[in-house]
Design an enzyme around this catalytic site. Structure first.
Site, PDB file in Angstrom:
ATOM      1  N   LYS A  45      40.226  89.620  80.058  1.00  0.00           N
ATOM      2  CA  LYS A  45      41.383  90.296  80.134  1.00  0.00           C
ATOM      3  C   LYS A  45      41.835  90.403  78.513  1.00  0.00           C
ATOM      4  O   LYS A  45      42.475  91.661  78.682  1.00  0.00           O
ATOM      5  CB  LYS A  45      41.780  89.723  80.811  1.00  0.00           C
ATOM      6  CG  LYS A  45      42.025  89.040  82.193  1.00  0.00           C
ATOM      7  CD  LYS A  45      41.146  90.242  82.190  1.00  0.00           C
ATOM      8  CE  LYS A  45      40.563  90.990  83.876  1.00  0.00           C
ATOM      9  NZ  LYS A  45      38.719  89.064  84.058  1.00  0.00           N
ATOM     10  N   ALA A  98      24.264  91.569  85.067  1.00  0.00           N
ATOM     11  CA  ALA A  98      25.706  91.274  85.868  1.00  0.00           C
ATOM     12  C   ALA A  98      25.113  91.620  87.324  1.00  0.00           C
ATOM     13  O   ALA A  98      25.598  92.111  87.821  1.00  0.00           O
ATOM     14  CB  ALA A  98      27.056  91.781  85.616  1.00  0.00           C
ATOM     15  N   HIS A 120      63.400 102.715  91.729  1.00  0.00           N
ATOM     16  CA  HIS A 120      63.179 103.852  91.417  1.00  0.00           C
ATOM     17  C   HIS A 120      63.371 103.657  89.763  1.00  0.00           C
ATOM     18  O   HIS A 120      64.321 103.781  88.825  1.00  0.00           O
ATOM     19  CB  HIS A 120      62.985 105.108  92.562  1.00  0.00           C
ATOM     20  CG  HIS A 120      62.901 106.314  91.291  1.00  0.00           C
ATOM     21  ND1 HIS A 120      62.074 107.493  91.336  1.00  0.00           N
ATOM     22  CD2 HIS A 120      63.967 106.886  90.300  1.00  0.00           C
ATOM     23  CE1 HIS A 120      62.282 108.531  90.667  1.00  0.00           C
ATOM     24  NE2 HIS A 120      63.183 108.964  90.095  1.00  0.00           N
TER      25      HIS A 120
END
Length: 461
Positions: A49, A265, A440
């Site tokens: 990350k 992977a 909002h």
């Protein structure tokens, strides 16, 4: 030395189990053969990350003009990017050591094996130590799977560990596998300028995600310059000093392509070797310890948690199983950790997050479903952020209104998904979510609109 509980492995499952046990008054020891914090803190979740954050900032720097800003002479120092990542990992590993000491957990560094039920022998730097406890918790984690011919060599073919500490910046990169690990590394190196090709043997990338989300993510990756090859197998890798030639089989045809670097992977395998499990009669299937829903192995007093106990292979799943087991050992009656209520997050660009059943899974299980969708382009905050590409999708039981699953792709969805996780934990219905007031302007408003859309009530789309 005698304890109430001995934990083998100090990753996000093991160290959390040890701390919770100590909090409940148990005498606890944790055995770790390599690093406190396990793969997650040292070589997985956290350092990746940190790398991806650097890539995200670099990506935004190139978009400066869109925001009325000027940035010139853009570049990066790969060594410095990696150094920051390793520093973040080191800081958190030190923090784990502090927490164990604070909670009076005995830490024994070495390789453990079970000599008998409740008897753990640890090979340390100075010899053997014997720990005895009525309860033993296996939290040994997992490691990268290696397929014949695709083994990492640290030079031209990398594992995730090599990719976290690259000796060079790849120019032409092949990523084998499009699960979370593969896609995150593909996203990182693509953002820094590598020509990235992703090969996936399944018929779509991110195969565990909802098909609609996978398709949307693929479209964005291709737009960013990645080459995506689905339904494709790597038949052979020809390694040379200056690169690798990959033989890629698709639809009965094999082609050759040249790369300077390959990242493998292709999944993980559980760390079950050398623990003495066979002699104790512990059942192991496909390298993972078989347990019941309460993480019991069938051997009295022996539990297995986290990656070694199977999917989903997620740090947060391991941590909660650790708490559950510690509380059981201390005499409590904790709730079972429900795999269907555990969110999965992939930190590529755009991010992908999900919880519960996909639309296809819900239909396969016989549900009559209602599906809602809402695009990022219909959200004011997303447009203001300059992130109009994305989607929120919700799947409901049409009969009861139960939230069966939620799936997202777009900016910051790894943070948004927790709202739906809480909703599933509280057994929420569409009526509850519709009646909830979302602030909002936020990205979370799209969660509300997606719910409304499932019943044909979306306002802004």
């Amino acid at each position: 030395m005698s304890f109430d509980m001995v934990v083998i492995g100090a990753g996000p499952g093991g160290y959390v189990a040890a701390i919770r046990g100590a909090q409940l008054g148990l005498k606890v020891a944790v055995v770790e053969r390599e690093h406190l914090g396990g793969i997650c803190l040292n070589w997985g979740c956290i350092p990746t990350k940190a790398l991806l954050r650097s890539a995200e900032v670099f990506h935004l720097m190139h978009r400066a003009a869109e925001f009325g800003l000027k940035a010139e002479g853009l570049g990066f120092d790969l060594d410095a990017v990696v150094k920051r990542s390793r520093g973040v990992a080191k800081q958190l590993t030190s923090g784990v050591g502090h927490l164990l000491k604070k909670n009076k957990v005995a830490v024994v560094m070495g390789a453990a094996r079970l000599e008998a039920p409740g008897r753990v022998v640890v090979q340390t730097d100075t010899g053997e130590e014997v720990l005895e406890a009525a309860h033993v918790v296996l939290a040994t984690g997992a490691r990268a799977r290696e397929l014949p011919g695709l083994e990492a060599d640290g030079d031209r073919v990398w594992s995730y560990k090599h990719a976290l500490q690259p000796k060079r910046m790849p120019k032409r990169l092949l990523v084998i596998g499009s699960g979370a690990i593969g896609i995150e590394f593909a996203s990182f190196y693509n953002a820094l300028g590598a020509e990235v090709t992703v090969v996936e043997v399944m018929d779509r990338i991110l195969p565990v995600e909802d098909a609609e989300i996978s398709a949307f993510a693929k479209k964005q990756f291709v737009k960013q310059g990645m080459v995506i090859r689905e339904g494709t197998q790597v038949a052979q890798l020809e390694r040379r000093k200056d690169g690798v030639t990959a033989h890629l089989s698709q639809g009965g045809k094999t082609t050759k392509d040249a790369f300077d670097t390959v990242i493998s992977a292709v999944g993980i395998v559980g760390n079950v070797e050398g623990l003495g499990l066979e002699a104790l009669g512990v059942k192991v299937e496909r390298t993972h310890v078989v347990t019941d829903p309460m993480c019991r192995t069938g051997v009295p007093g022996l539990f297995a948690i986290g990656d070694v106990a199977g999917a989903p292979w997620l740090a947060h799943k391991a941590s909660h199983e650790g708490v559950m087991v510690a509380e059981m050992i201390a005499g409590g009656h904790p709730h079972v950790v429900d795999p269907d209520s555990i969110a999965g997050c992939t930190y590529c660009h755009p991010q992908v997050a999900s919880v519960g059943l996909t639309e296809a899974q819900a239909k396969e299980q016989g549900f009559d479903v209602k599906v809602g969708r809402f695009p990022f382009v219909g959200n004011g905050k997303a447009i203001a952020l300059g992130e109009p590409e994305g989607m929120v999708k919700t799947v409901f039981d049409a009969t009861t209104g139960a939230l069966l699953g939620a799936h997202m792709v777009g900016a910051e969805v790894t943070e948004l998904i927790q709202g739906y996780v809480v909703g599933r934990q509280l057994e929420t219905t569409e009526a509850d979510l519709m009646a909830t007031v979302f602030p909002h302007p936020t990205l979370s408003e799209m969660m509300h609109e997606s719910v409304l859309d499932a019943w044909g009530r979306a306002i802004h789309f």
